[in-house]
Write a protein that holds these residues in place. Sequence first.
Motif, mmCIF file in Angstrom:
data_model
loop_
_atom_site.group_PDB
_atom_site.id
_atom_site.type_symbol
_atom_site.label_atom_id
_atom_site.label_comp_id
_atom_site.label_asym_id
_atom_site.label_seq_id
_atom_site.Cartn_x
_atom_site.Cartn_y
_atom_site.Cartn_z
ATOM 1 N N SER A 1 40.269 39.816 29.910
ATOM 2 C CA SER A 1 40.106 38.863 30.995
ATOM 3 C C SER A 1 40.171 39.544 32.351
ATOM 4 O O SER A 1 40.807 40.585 32.521
ATOM 5 N N THR A 2 39.508 38.933 33.308
ATOM 6 C CA THR A 2 39.803 39.198 34.705
ATOM 7 C C THR A 2 41.122 38.486 34.995
ATOM 8 O O THR A 2 41.262 37.311 34.670
ATOM 9 N N PRO A 3 42.111 39.172 35.577
ATOM 10 C CA PRO A 3 43.403 38.523 35.820
ATOM 11 C C PRO A 3 43.331 37.514 36.960
ATOM 12 O O PRO A 3 42.399 37.528 37.766
ATOM 13 N N THR A 4 44.340 36.644 37.018
ATOM 14 C CA THR A 4 44.410 35.653 38.102
ATOM 15 C C THR A 4 45.699 35.859 38.891
ATOM 16 O O THR A 4 45.818 36.842 39.609
ATOM 17 N N ASN A 5 46.666 34.959 38.757
ATOM 18 C CA ASN A 5 47.882 35.036 39.569
ATOM 19 C C ASN A 5 49.045 35.671 38.817
ATOM 20 O O ASN A 5 49.262 35.398 37.637
ATOM 21 N N ARG B 1 47.856 35.035 31.693
ATOM 22 C CA ARG B 1 47.981 35.301 30.257
ATOM 23 C C ARG B 1 47.732 36.778 29.957
ATOM 24 O O ARG B 1 48.442 37.392 29.153
ATOM 25 N N ILE B 2 46.685 37.344 30.567
ATOM 26 C CA ILE B 2 46.334 38.726 30.248
ATOM 27 C C ILE B 2 47.403 39.679 30.759
ATOM 28 O O ILE B 2 47.676 40.717 30.141
ATOM 29 N N GLU B 3 48.053 39.351 31.859
ATOM 30 C CA GLU B 3 49.160 40.181 32.352
ATOM 31 C C GLU B 3 50.295 40.183 31.335
ATOM 32 O O GLU B 3 50.868 41.239 31.016
ATOM 33 N N ARG B 4 50.625 39.012 30.815
ATOM 34 C CA ARG B 4 51.714 38.904 29.848
ATOM 35 C C ARG B 4 51.406 39.717 28.585
ATOM 36 O O ARG B 4 52.282 40.420 28.053
ATOM 37 N N LEU B 5 50.172 39.658 28.117
ATOM 38 C CA LEU B 5 49.792 40.424 26.944
ATOM 39 C C LEU B 5 49.786 41.923 27.230
ATOM 40 O O LEU B 5 50.239 42.730 26.408
ATOM 41 N N GLU C 1 38.052 36.090 28.588
ATOM 42 C CA GLU C 1 38.479 35.458 29.852
ATOM 43 C C GLU C 1 39.639 34.485 29.635
ATOM 44 O O GLU C 1 39.592 33.314 30.003
ATOM 45 N N VAL C 2 40.721 35.000 29.061
ATOM 46 C CA VAL C 2 41.842 34.147 28.683
ATOM 47 C C VAL C 2 42.548 33.520 29.892
ATOM 48 O O VAL C 2 43.190 32.465 29.760
ATOM 49 N N ASP C 3 42.445 34.151 31.062
ATOM 50 C CA ASP C 3 43.081 33.554 32.234
ATOM 51 C C ASP C 3 42.351 32.310 32.733
ATOM 52 O O ASP C 3 42.857 31.596 33.597
ATOM 53 N N GLY C 4 41.171 32.067 32.180
ATOM 54 C CA GLY C 4 40.424 30.871 32.548
ATOM 55 C C GLY C 4 40.604 29.725 31.567
ATOM 56 O O GLY C 4 40.020 28.661 31.752
ATOM 57 N N TYR C 5 41.427 29.930 30.530
ATOM 58 C CA TYR C 5 41.637 28.869 29.552
ATOM 59 C C TYR C 5 42.378 27.693 30.188
ATOM 60 O O TYR C 5 43.243 27.891 31.052
ATOM 61 N N ASN D 1 41.470 40.396 42.228
ATOM 62 C CA ASN D 1 41.249 39.997 40.836
ATOM 63 C C ASN D 1 40.035 40.665 40.218
ATOM 64 O O ASN D 1 40.112 41.201 39.100
ATOM 65 N N THR D 2 38.898 40.622 40.911
ATOM 66 C CA THR D 2 37.635 41.029 40.292
ATOM 67 C C THR D 2 37.245 42.483 40.528
ATOM 68 O O THR D 2 36.479 43.042 39.751
ATOM 69 N N VAL D 3 37.749 43.093 41.594
ATOM 70 C CA VAL D 3 37.433 44.503 41.872
ATOM 71 C C VAL D 3 38.545 45.415 41.368
ATOM 72 O O VAL D 3 38.309 46.357 40.608
ATOM 73 N N LEU D 4 39.785 45.122 41.779
ATOM 74 C CA LEU D 4 40.913 45.955 41.356
ATOM 75 C C LEU D 4 41.371 45.630 39.938
ATOM 76 O O LEU D 4 42.072 46.422 39.308
ATOM 77 N N GLY D 5 41.007 44.439 39.432
ATOM 78 C CA GLY D 5 41.449 44.054 38.102
ATOM 79 C C GLY D 5 42.952 43.850 38.037
ATOM 80 O O GLY D 5 43.586 44.144 37.027
ATOM 81 N N GLU D 6 43.538 43.328 39.107
ATOM 82 C CA GLU D 6 44.984 43.128 39.174
ATOM 83 C C GLU D 6 45.301 41.673 39.494
ATOM 84 O O GLU D 6 44.471 40.943 40.039
ATOM 85 N N CYS D 7 46.515 41.280 39.166
ATOM 86 C CA CYS D 7 46.955 39.919 39.454
ATOM 87 C C CYS D 7 47.227 39.763 40.946
ATOM 88 O O CYS D 7 47.735 40.668 41.604
#
Length: 217
Positions: free
Chosen positions: A76-80, A85-89, A41-45, A201-207
Amino acid sequence: AKDGSNTILQKVYPGGTLGIVGANSPRGFRRVSRRVVLFDEVDGYPVGGAGSEGDQIKLGIRRSEYFWNRKIVAGSTPTNKDVSRIERLYEQTDKRRYFVPCPQCGHMQVLEWKNLKWPEGKPEEAYFVCTENGCIIEHKHKRDIVEKGEWRPTAQGQSPRHVGFHIWAAYSYSPNASWGQLAAEFLESKNDSELLRTFVNTVLGECWEDAYNAKLS
């Protein structure tokens, strides 16, 4: 044994050691070496890194630098969008998606939200439309097509050793992730930005991006 080698944050067992570090704990990244480093869950760091020590992911990776066969995993579940972070990776990888066969024509495809349809007022009857021939893929086919599916890269990654995987709730066997349930959840969320953000974020797994208000309606 209840001793120094078996605590809440450390487990020593035959063949290895498991250490757990909080993302806000700079001291936890010191004086350890690990062949396998898992970031969850790196987007929650916490923004700004681990105290004054810097970025948590960079700190964790440094702990593995002495191993030729190291493995580093981030999930991670993505955020914005643009700050995730997970989008960048993920953007640095070969962007693997899970392809499944159409039960009618056999065409391999990724399950995408835009291809999930349902009769007006009947989200419980949701189905996917085959991207090749327009075949109807019913929910009853899900387990069979997922079992016959495979991961395929969809981009040229920066390194063959850096791979990425994206998957979302439509593939899940959970009874609460039936296609009808997902369609109903969307209808409940689509007119509320915060509920829609959670859905994306949580269903589609997208930012999340503001454009979703128009894209999914």
